[in-house]
Design an enzyme around this catalytic site. Sequence first.
Site, mmCIF file in Angstrom:
data_model
loop_
_atom_site.group_PDB
_atom_site.id
_atom_site.type_symbol
_atom_site.label_atom_id
_atom_site.label_comp_id
_atom_site.label_asym_id
_atom_site.label_seq_id
_atom_site.Cartn_x
_atom_site.Cartn_y
_atom_site.Cartn_z
ATOM 1 N N GLU B 64 0.811 -1.217 0.000
ATOM 2 C CA GLU B 64 0.000 0.000 0.000
ATOM 3 C C GLU B 64 0.845 1.267 0.000
ATOM 4 O OE1 GLU B 64 -0.665 -2.667 1.842
ATOM 5 O OE2 GLU B 64 -2.674 -3.280 1.222
ATOM 6 N N HIS B 133 -10.504 -5.356 9.121
ATOM 7 C CA HIS B 133 -11.177 -5.251 7.823
ATOM 8 C C HIS B 133 -12.541 -4.594 7.964
ATOM 9 C CE1 HIS B 133 -8.183 -8.345 6.928
ATOM 10 N NE2 HIS B 133 -8.408 -8.171 5.643
#
Lengths: 317, 328
Positions: B64, B133
């Site tokens: 990321e 998540h």
Amino acid sequence: MNDETKKTIYRNMLRIRRFEEQIFEVYTGGLMHGLAHLYIGEEAVAVGVCSALRDDDYITSTHRGHGHCVAKGGNLDQMMAEVLGRVTGYCRGKGGSMHIADMSLGILGANGIVGGGFGIATGAALSAKLRKTDQVAVCFFGDGASNQGVFFEVMNTASIWDLPVVYVCENNQYGEYTATDSVTAGDTIADRAKPFGIPSSTIDGNDVVIVHETAAAAVAGAREGKGPTLIECMTYRHRGHHVGDPGDGYRSEEERQAWQDKDPITTFRARLVDEGIDAEDLDGIDAAVQEEVADAVESAAGAPYPDVEEATHHVFA
Amino acid sequence: MSSPEREITFGEAVKEAIATEMRRDELVILMGEDVGAAGSVFKILLGLHEEFGPDRVIDTPIAEAGYVGLGVGAALTGMRPIVDIMFGDFMALAMDQIVNQAAKLRYMSGGQATVPLTIRATMGAGRSSAAQHSQSLHAWASHIPGLKVVVPSTPADVLGLFPTAVRDDNPVLFFEDKMMYAVKGTAPETVDPIPFGVADVKREGSDVTLIATSSMVLVAFAAAETLADDGISCEIVDPRTMVPLDTDTLVQSASKTGHAVIIDEGCRSFGVGAELASVVYEGAFDYLDAPIVRLGAMDVPVPFTKPLEDATIPNETDVVRAVKEMLG
């Protein structure tokens, strides 16, 4: 390399040296707020690399970034004004020493985050590839940044996508105040490119001719679509981590003297004289550079600070 | 906005909005993990890879910091990237790129740099995906000057707000609640771009103002229906963008009803709800008949098991109870 090129390179290294010497003066004289990280001793890297670039190529720089900016064509008046926080500076006084940028020259900014240029430079290379220009991006970074995780992320990406980026490591032996070899695994930083299939080399970063030739080959390859390379330039920071750090205590006098003897500017000057260039010509270059830098200080010191309303400008486009 | 209406899901709206911008401007690219042939882990992007090819719909390594950083560099040098952060929780891995680079380059360069970067990130609990998540982290982005923050609640708003994000010359965080991808809504055949900083009064009412963000707008609607049966009239105001924030519409509505409940799925403490409440207090204090109530997620990591997870998120019952207590 013809005589004119040699003189230009000599002049540009001197412009960095004299600029940085003046930065120390304005700091000790109380003209500059905050700190700055001096590039003295590493001039051959910035000048050797940037002399292999076109005006429209990109560079990202570091917190020790004045040298890269000068070498890529930065204007000394605007640089000095920025360091002094004046509205006439490159960033209207809102970036300071660690954030000088000149988008018109492809200088995508010095960066206060160690390793902050990795993503930006690699993204600029992606952009050049997608826009089908043949621009190249150079990412200057220090030995300290080579331990940041994002370094490995971008090398992986640049390799799989064959991006036109050259990673130039300035290994000046110290990450801030800590000896590089005490916190860095492996033999060389260049080795870190190998598992990604990126060609790399470790070179004498104080020899501007070697730096220039190595960079020119890497840049040419990138421009032709051969993908990324990494060049590790072994050099030394003559001064401390920043202007307020004398640089002793954690570095031996012997070590410092040994690197002083390999000063990139005095050694290049001796070489030019050996090769038949008139020493008086070189003295004349130095005198002109000193005048240019003195003028930069004078104009910056006389320039106004930004109006307070400026604080709210440029948050958004 | 007078074109005929059609039904479309939130996820279909995201894909349509991306495709429309990519057809309009070849400098727009989409980058992220599994955005290519897989059509994203949520499958909402299926077809984009076929239409635009691998040079414009780009599968990245799972890195990321690296690929968001590339997005920043590409935006700085002429592209208009859309970067996909599969789960908004993974923003944490890219925070230096978002916070220290993208958000600040324009300011630090004295206005020289332009970073037209759109970062799509999901938010929202409810999938039994546990604490890494499921977070709603739009408050993080809203706290950083230099970032714009969008939290759409309907397919029509996605279609209107997404083009504004892509065409904006600043970094924009576009938060999509993944629990809404399959939710249908109506939208005109063609939707004009919706400017940022314009709240939408999604339901008019007179007794209490429900200020809700993202999927909490749906919760507010459900509560409003229930409360209507008891004769309580709710006005629902959706700010749509956190930054810039349409303070006037929030203040006007709360001044009119005299009551405000704020519903946001971020953790309650130090969250978006606190800022919205302050804005209403500052602008509508003299008109309020009761203290503002803030509903947010419990200040706990999102738990995995369904009964616990559900208990942490504001729901219709919480809103109904809050309104009834407020109105006495």
